[in-house]
Design a protein around this motif. Structure first.
Motif, mmCIF file in Angstrom:
data_model
loop_
_atom_site.group_PDB
_atom_site.id
_atom_site.type_symbol
_atom_site.label_atom_id
_atom_site.label_comp_id
_atom_site.label_asym_id
_atom_site.label_seq_id
_atom_site.Cartn_x
_atom_site.Cartn_y
_atom_site.Cartn_z
ATOM 1 N N LEU A 48 -7.860 4.128 -3.457
ATOM 2 C CA LEU A 48 -7.099 2.893 -3.598
ATOM 3 C C LEU A 48 -7.785 1.699 -2.937
ATOM 4 N N ASN A 49 -8.938 1.970 -2.325
ATOM 5 C CA ASN A 49 -9.743 0.913 -1.708
ATOM 6 C C ASN A 49 -8.971 0.169 -0.615
ATOM 7 N N ILE A 50 -8.286 0.938 0.225
ATOM 8 C CA ILE A 50 -7.564 0.356 1.364
ATOM 9 C C ILE A 50 -8.523 0.321 2.546
ATOM 10 N N LYS A 51 -8.815 -0.868 3.049
ATOM 11 C CA LYS A 51 -9.889 -1.042 4.017
ATOM 12 C C LYS A 51 -9.468 -0.908 5.481
ATOM 13 N N TYR A 52 -8.247 -1.328 5.816
ATOM 14 C CA TYR A 52 -7.861 -1.324 7.234
ATOM 15 C C TYR A 52 -7.627 0.116 7.721
ATOM 16 N N PRO A 53 -7.748 0.337 9.032
ATOM 17 C CA PRO A 53 -7.654 1.705 9.564
ATOM 18 C C PRO A 53 -6.227 2.253 9.581
ATOM 19 N N PHE A 54 -6.013 3.348 8.897
ATOM 20 C CA PHE A 54 -4.752 4.070 9.024
ATOM 21 C C PHE A 54 -4.971 5.535 8.685
ATOM 22 N N HIS A 55 -4.139 6.387 9.270
ATOM 23 C CA HIS A 55 -4.149 7.812 8.941
ATOM 24 C C HIS A 55 -2.718 8.317 9.014
ATOM 25 N N SER A 56 -2.539 9.596 9.150
ATOM 26 C CA SER A 56 -1.199 10.187 9.078
ATOM 27 C C SER A 56 -0.226 9.606 10.100
ATOM 28 N N HIS B 46 -5.821 14.534 2.080
ATOM 29 C CA HIS B 46 -5.237 13.836 0.933
ATOM 30 C C HIS B 46 -4.994 12.358 1.236
ATOM 31 N N ILE B 47 -4.623 12.049 2.480
ATOM 32 C CA ILE B 47 -4.417 10.652 2.868
ATOM 33 C C ILE B 47 -5.744 9.900 2.818
ATOM 34 N N ASP C 88 0.822 -1.211 0.000
ATOM 35 C CA ASP C 88 0.000 0.000 0.000
ATOM 36 C C ASP C 88 0.858 1.264 0.000
ATOM 37 N N ILE C 89 2.037 1.177 0.583
ATOM 38 C CA ILE C 89 2.976 2.300 0.508
ATOM 39 C C ILE C 89 3.338 2.562 -0.944
ATOM 40 N N ARG C 90 3.609 1.495 -1.677
ATOM 41 C CA ARG C 90 3.925 1.624 -3.112
ATOM 42 C C ARG C 90 2.750 2.249 -3.869
ATOM 43 N N LYS C 91 1.544 1.795 -3.542
ATOM 44 C CA LYS C 91 0.345 2.340 -4.190
ATOM 45 C C LYS C 91 0.178 3.833 -3.890
ATOM 46 N N LEU C 92 0.424 4.197 -2.644
ATOM 47 C CA LEU C 92 0.285 5.603 -2.247
ATOM 48 C C LEU C 92 1.283 6.490 -2.982
ATOM 49 N N PHE C 93 2.520 6.035 -3.083
ATOM 50 C CA PHE C 93 3.534 6.808 -3.805
ATOM 51 C C PHE C 93 3.140 6.982 -5.277
ATOM 52 N N LYS C 94 2.686 5.906 -5.898
ATOM 53 C CA LYS C 94 2.265 5.986 -7.294
ATOM 54 C C LYS C 94 1.072 6.921 -7.460
#
Length: 219
Positions: free
Chosen positions: A158-166, A150-151, A44-50
């Motif tokens: 990107l349809n990321i389901k698990y909880p995360f933020h900054s 933006h996050i 998901d880090i790779r997806k976010l950068f892209k």
């Protein structure tokens, strides 16, 4: 800076500011206290950068890059100055203590991209003051609300389901550091935690170990 250019530059954040009610530096921001979030997965880090590269959102891309490579709190990243990077020393907002920070080549390359972005957009103080400059006033830092918006937007797209933020990027750094060193005491000191149990819970190691045991022990 010309009036025409300021209007153009403002477009990159004005809609975000309207939607999330972003405040300027020093004003109260919404807290995520009590909210459980996960480290960000590598894929998901790779997806976010892209995603942010595709949107040409250099600021958010660079902020994530620096947080992942230093483990700094996002509040410290957003209010970081060029002088602090050069000195490799900054004052933490939460603790009000000065901290030595080593910026690796990934961080420095991200900062150079930002400088180039500012310079190309004819921002006079492109290499001075805050590294992450607000669109409406380049003498002020990019707000936490704008970054968070933006996050959340990327997470949805990107349809990321698990909880995360900054804050998850700091957790990601902490967990990667632990996995590399297996030195919980060192990670504890780097995070300025009070004890190792807090650090282990923070990076989710205890939960993973329990899940691993449940898979191994069978009767």
């Amino acid at each position: 800076m010309s009036k025409t250019f300021k209007t153009k530059l403002f477009k990159e954040e004005k809609n975000d500011i309207r939607k999330v009610g972003c405040s300027e530096k020093g004003k109260k921001i919404k807290s995520n206290k009590g909210q459980t979030v996960d480290p960000v997965k590598l894929e998901d880090i790779r997806k976010l950068f892209k995603f942010f590269e595709k949107e040409n959102n250099v600021k958010i891309y660079a902020a994530i890059k620096i947080q992942l490579n230093t483990g700094l709190r996002i509040s410290d990243v957003l209010e970081m100055t060029f002088n602090e990077v050069e000195a490799e020393r900054l004052k933490e907002k939460k603790t009000q203590k000065y901290k030595k920070v080593k910026f690796n080549t990934n961080c420095l390359e991200a900062i150079e991209k930002l400088k180039k972005y500012y310079k190309n957009n004819k921002i006079e103080n492109y290499n001075k003051g805050y590294i992450f400059k607000a669109a409406r006033n380049t003498e002020e830092p990019l707000s936490y609300q704008t970054f968070s918006y933006h996050i959340k937007k990327a997470k949805t797209k990107l349809n990321i389901k698990y909880p995360f933020h900054s804050h998850s990027f700091r957790k990601t750094w902490a967990k990667a550091t632990y996995n590399e060193t297996k030195d919980v005491a060192r990670v504890m000191r780097l995070l300025n935690h009070s004890n190792q149990a807090v650090t282990l819970r923070y990076i989710g190691i205890e939960l993973e170990e329990l899940e691993d045991l449940s898979n191994k022990i069978r009767f």
